[in-house]
Design a protein around this motif. Structure first.
Motif, PDB file in Angstrom:
ATOM      1  N   ILE A  66       0.717  -1.261   0.117  1.00  0.00           N
ATOM      2  CA  ILE A  66      -0.030   0.029  -0.066  1.00  0.00           C
ATOM      3  C   ILE A  66       0.891   1.334  -0.032  1.00  0.00           C
ATOM      4  N   PHE A  67       1.828   1.224   0.983  1.00  0.00           N
ATOM      5  CA  PHE A  67       2.806   2.465   1.103  1.00  0.00           C
ATOM      6  C   PHE A  67       3.711   2.565  -0.447  1.00  0.00           C
ATOM      7  N   LEU A  68       3.917   1.252  -1.120  1.00  0.00           N
ATOM      8  CA  LEU A  68       4.713   1.591  -2.195  1.00  0.00           C
ATOM      9  C   LEU A  68       3.970   2.188  -3.209  1.00  0.00           C
ATOM     10  N   VAL A  69       2.625   1.911  -3.257  1.00  0.00           N
ATOM     11  CA  VAL A  69       1.728   2.451  -4.432  1.00  0.00           C
ATOM     12  C   VAL A  69       1.765   3.766  -3.969  1.00  0.00           C
ATOM     13  N   LEU A  70       1.558   4.296  -2.819  1.00  0.00           N
ATOM     14  CA  LEU A  70       1.486   5.733  -2.400  1.00  0.00           C
ATOM     15  C   LEU A  70       2.844   6.347  -2.824  1.00  0.00           C
TER      16      LEU A  70
END
Length: 108
Positions: A66-70
């Motif tokens: 999720i944080f990689l996407v962000l």
């Protein structure tokens, strides 16, 4: 070494907290990867803790995505609040799922 990397990640989060959401998410992704690495290390060295460690390594790895996407996808910033809520709900669900799994296996 892992503690030093963790300290750098925390410092990055603090530095970018109110300034740049992409870098904040990148630092959080880095921290989650460190936690995944630590769980994998525990799973390797402690066979009795292997199911617990692999379960949490998988779950935290999913949260890290999720944080990689962000961090890397600019369009995700329009839904960043929603992704933060997905992360929070997933975190709680992970713990309740693990409690349910261990309570069921301990009872039998």
């Amino acid at each position: 070494v892992m503690w030093a990397c963790f300290l750098v990640g925390i410092a990055g989060q603090i530095a970018f907290l109110d300034h740049d959401a992409a870098f904040f998410a990148g630092c959080t992704f880095f921290l989650y990867l460190l936690i995944v690495a630590s769980f994998l290390r525990v799973a390797y060295y402690l066979p009795r803790a292997r199911p617990f460690s692999l379960f949490y390594a998988l779950c935290i790895g999913l949260q890290a995505s999720i944080f990689l996407v962000l961090a890397v996808w600019p369009r995700a910033r329009r839904i960043e609040r929603g992704l933060f809520w997905v992360n929070a709900v997933f975190e709680a669900a992970t713990h309740w799922l693990f409690v349910g799994i261990t309570a069921t296996s301990a009872a039998s």
